[in-house]
Motif scaffolding. Structure first.
Motif, PDB file in Angstrom:
ATOM      1  N   UNK A 163       0.860  -1.188   0.000  1.00  0.00           N
ATOM      2  CA  UNK A 163       0.000   0.000   0.000  1.00  0.00           C
ATOM      3  C   UNK A 163       0.893   1.234   0.000  1.00  0.00           C
ATOM      4  N   UNK A 164       0.520   2.258  -0.757  1.00  0.00           N
ATOM      5  CA  UNK A 164       1.353   3.446  -0.892  1.00  0.00           C
ATOM      6  C   UNK A 164       0.464   4.644  -1.210  1.00  0.00           C
ATOM      7  N   UNK A 165       1.023   5.830  -1.027  1.00  0.00           N
ATOM      8  CA  UNK A 165       0.320   7.080  -1.323  1.00  0.00           C
ATOM      9  C   UNK A 165       0.493   7.435  -2.800  1.00  0.00           C
ATOM     10  N   UNK A 166      -0.606   7.813  -3.437  1.00  0.00           N
ATOM     11  CA  UNK A 166      -0.587   8.213  -4.843  1.00  0.00           C
ATOM     12  C   UNK A 166      -1.753   9.168  -5.076  1.00  0.00           C
ATOM     13  N   UNK A 167      -1.952   9.551  -6.324  1.00  0.00           N
ATOM     14  CA  UNK A 167      -3.064  10.438  -6.654  1.00  0.00           C
ATOM     15  C   UNK A 167      -3.707   9.980  -7.957  1.00  0.00           C
ATOM     16  N   UNK A 168      -5.012   9.860  -7.925  1.00  0.00           N
ATOM     17  CA  UNK A 168      -5.768   9.586  -9.153  1.00  0.00           C
ATOM     18  C   UNK A 168      -6.726  10.743  -9.412  1.00  0.00           C
ATOM     19  N   UNK A 169      -6.245  11.951  -9.124  1.00  0.00           N
ATOM     20  CA  UNK A 169      -7.073  13.155  -9.121  1.00  0.00           C
ATOM     21  C   UNK A 169      -7.365  13.597  -7.707  1.00  0.00           C
ATOM     22  N   UNK A 170      -7.199  12.672  -6.757  1.00  0.00           N
ATOM     23  CA  UNK A 170      -7.302  12.946  -5.332  1.00  0.00           C
ATOM     24  C   UNK A 170      -6.206  12.143  -4.637  1.00  0.00           C
ATOM     25  N   UNK A 171      -5.782  12.594  -3.453  1.00  0.00           N
ATOM     26  CA  UNK A 171      -4.756  11.872  -2.704  1.00  0.00           C
ATOM     27  C   UNK A 171      -5.390  10.656  -2.047  1.00  0.00           C
ATOM     28  N   UNK A 172      -4.968   9.474  -2.495  1.00  0.00           N
ATOM     29  CA  UNK A 172      -5.552   8.211  -2.050  1.00  0.00           C
ATOM     30  C   UNK A 172      -4.427   7.243  -1.700  1.00  0.00           C
TER      31      UNK A 172
END
Length: 460
Positions: A163-172
């Motif tokens: 699990x990691x921090x990323x963005x698909x238009x929002x920080x998820x």
């Protein structure tokens, strides 16, 4: 102070054995050997306010109590990435089901957070004494970052989740699954609660998965839980937590004693205190207690890392391979965010962190006037020692005289405010002790409770 192997054996015999736990504890039945954790290792990178001590390689520190840490390899990296950005942040250590370790880290060298990067750094290790199989694994094809990995075993899938921090238009939070940390499944959203999130740490306790993360909407840390660990299955169960002005990178670890848990939080900026901590006896309750900074000492200059439980043999092996520091720091008892340092040749007490960070590092050598005592030689100004002059403490070069040697010699005694800490009595004025007053160091007679606290230090 480190424990001997005999002390480790005695602790194990007394029942200080728990299931193998890491920053993301595994489900399943670890072998008896992995259940004998009596110490801890901390993985991190380093930063300081003016970047004097910034290094984006993998650093390790060890502890026997999980609170007070001693850097390995003189706080130099034990391994550094050779591909991608050539630097790392947010290293995470997982003990796998076979008892060996895997190290994951953000592929980012420095502080340019505008960079897009779809990769994580990965190493294998049998004992954290050597690191093999270095590679980068691609987690997604999005035009975004891949930050702060955490990993854990999901028994129902027979796979590890990353699990990691990323963005698909929002920080998820995104997740990929793997069996070998070489190939991964397609990425999918793991947690998207309707507000931005950052820096997940996930552990399993029995059949319940616990996730702690930063809520970007209010800056607080929250705990959520799930009975399956599946994507989008978590529900918040704690109120918001924070110490200081800002905090991120929550780090959750079970005590080796099996009697409780600790939660660490990294300060948002290297100009603030580097870590804060809480404890609880029951992970399932919303009942975290703030730990006094007196109770813990993070690794020098450490930022955003992970902690894993290790055995006594593994602790001994790490110390033998990498070595403990050749220097010490002196932490104030009643101002535990402050350390003894020199500045403009004056001995003083300043809040950590600061640059040059080396001003707080001391070689505690046999006393110049009496080898049964101690003297404090500056690491960054070798040949200069803390000495008193008109009762004020200065950093001066030795002039070779008997007077200088006596002024620079102290007798180490049990802490006047706490016997498990230390105090230092002047060699040639034995009615006086080293203490701070208005953050300046001097030697004075000690009579009051405040005096005793001013004259008490942790040597770490």
């Amino acid at each position: 102070m480190s424990l001997t192997r005999r002390e480790f054996t005695r602790l194990a015999a007394m029942g200080a054995l728990t299931a193998a736990t890491t920053g993301a504890a595994v489900l399943g039945s670890p072998s008896a050997a992995l259940a004998a954790n009596t110490a801890y290792v901390f993985a991190y990178f380093t930063e300081t306010p003016n970047r004097v001590g910034s290094n984006y390689g993998l650093h390790l520190a060890v502890s026997t109590d999980g609170l007070n840490w001693r850097p390995l390899n003189q706080n130099n990296p034990v391994v550094t990435p050779t591909a991608g950005t050539l630097g790392l942040r947010d290293p995470f250590i997982l003990r796998k089901q076979d008892g060996t370790f895997v190290v994951l880290a953000t592929d980012l060298n420095g502080t340019d957070f505008s960079q897009n990067n779809q990769y994580l750094h990965v190493w294998d290790s049998t004992d954290l004494r050597s690191f093999t199989g270095y590679r980068r694994i691609r987690m997604h094809g999005l035009a975004t970052h891949t930050w702060a990995p955490t990993a854990f075993w999901v028994a129902s899938r027979g796979q590890y989740a990353i699990v990691y921090s990323a963005s698909n238009g929002a920080d998820v939070f995104m997740v990929n699954y793997t069996t070998d940390f070489r190939t991964v499944t397609a990425n999918q959203v793991y947690f998207s609660p309707g507000y931005g999130v950052l820096d997940a740490d996930i552990v399993a306790d029995g059949s319940t998965f616990y996730m702690y993360y930063k809520n970007l909407a209010d800056g607080l840390t929250y705990g959520a839980r799930s009975s399956t660990g599946a994507p989008n299955s978590y529900t918040n169960y704690t109120s918001g937590l924070r110490q200081g002005n800002a905090m991120e990178a929550p780090l959750l670890i079970r005590d080796n004693s099996g009697s409780g848990w600790r939660l660490w939080g990294d300060s948002f900026s290297p100009v603030n205190n580097d870590f804060y901590a809480w404890s609880t006896s029951t992970i399932s309750a919303n009942a975290w207690t703030v730990l006094n900074q007196r109770d813990y000492t993070p690794p020098l200059n450490a930022k955003h890392g992970s902690i894993v439980g290790i055995t006594g043999a593994e602790y001994d092996g790490l110390v033998a391979r990498w070595g403990l520091p050749a220097w010490v720091r002196l932490k104030s008892y009643n101002f535990p965010d402050r350390y003894v340092r020199h500045a403009d040749n004056v001995g003083r007490l300043d809040a950590y962190p600061f640059d040059p960070y080396q001003d707080q590092l001391w070689r505690m050598v046999p006393g110049l006037a009496d080898a049964a005592g101690v003297s404090f030689e500056s690491v960054n100004y070798p040949g200069r020692y803390l000495r008193h002059s008109n009762y004020a403490i200065r950093l001066d070069a030795s002039d070779g005289t008997a007077t200088f040697r006596a002024d620079a010699t102290f007798t180490r005694v049990a802490g006047l405010a706490n016997g498990s800490w230390s105090s230092f009595r002047s060699y040639n004025f034995p009615d006086r002790h080293l203490r701070h007053a208005n953050y300046l160091l001097r030697i004075d007679p000690i009579s009051t409770a405040v005096d005793r606290e001013d004259a008490t230090f942790r040597v770490s």
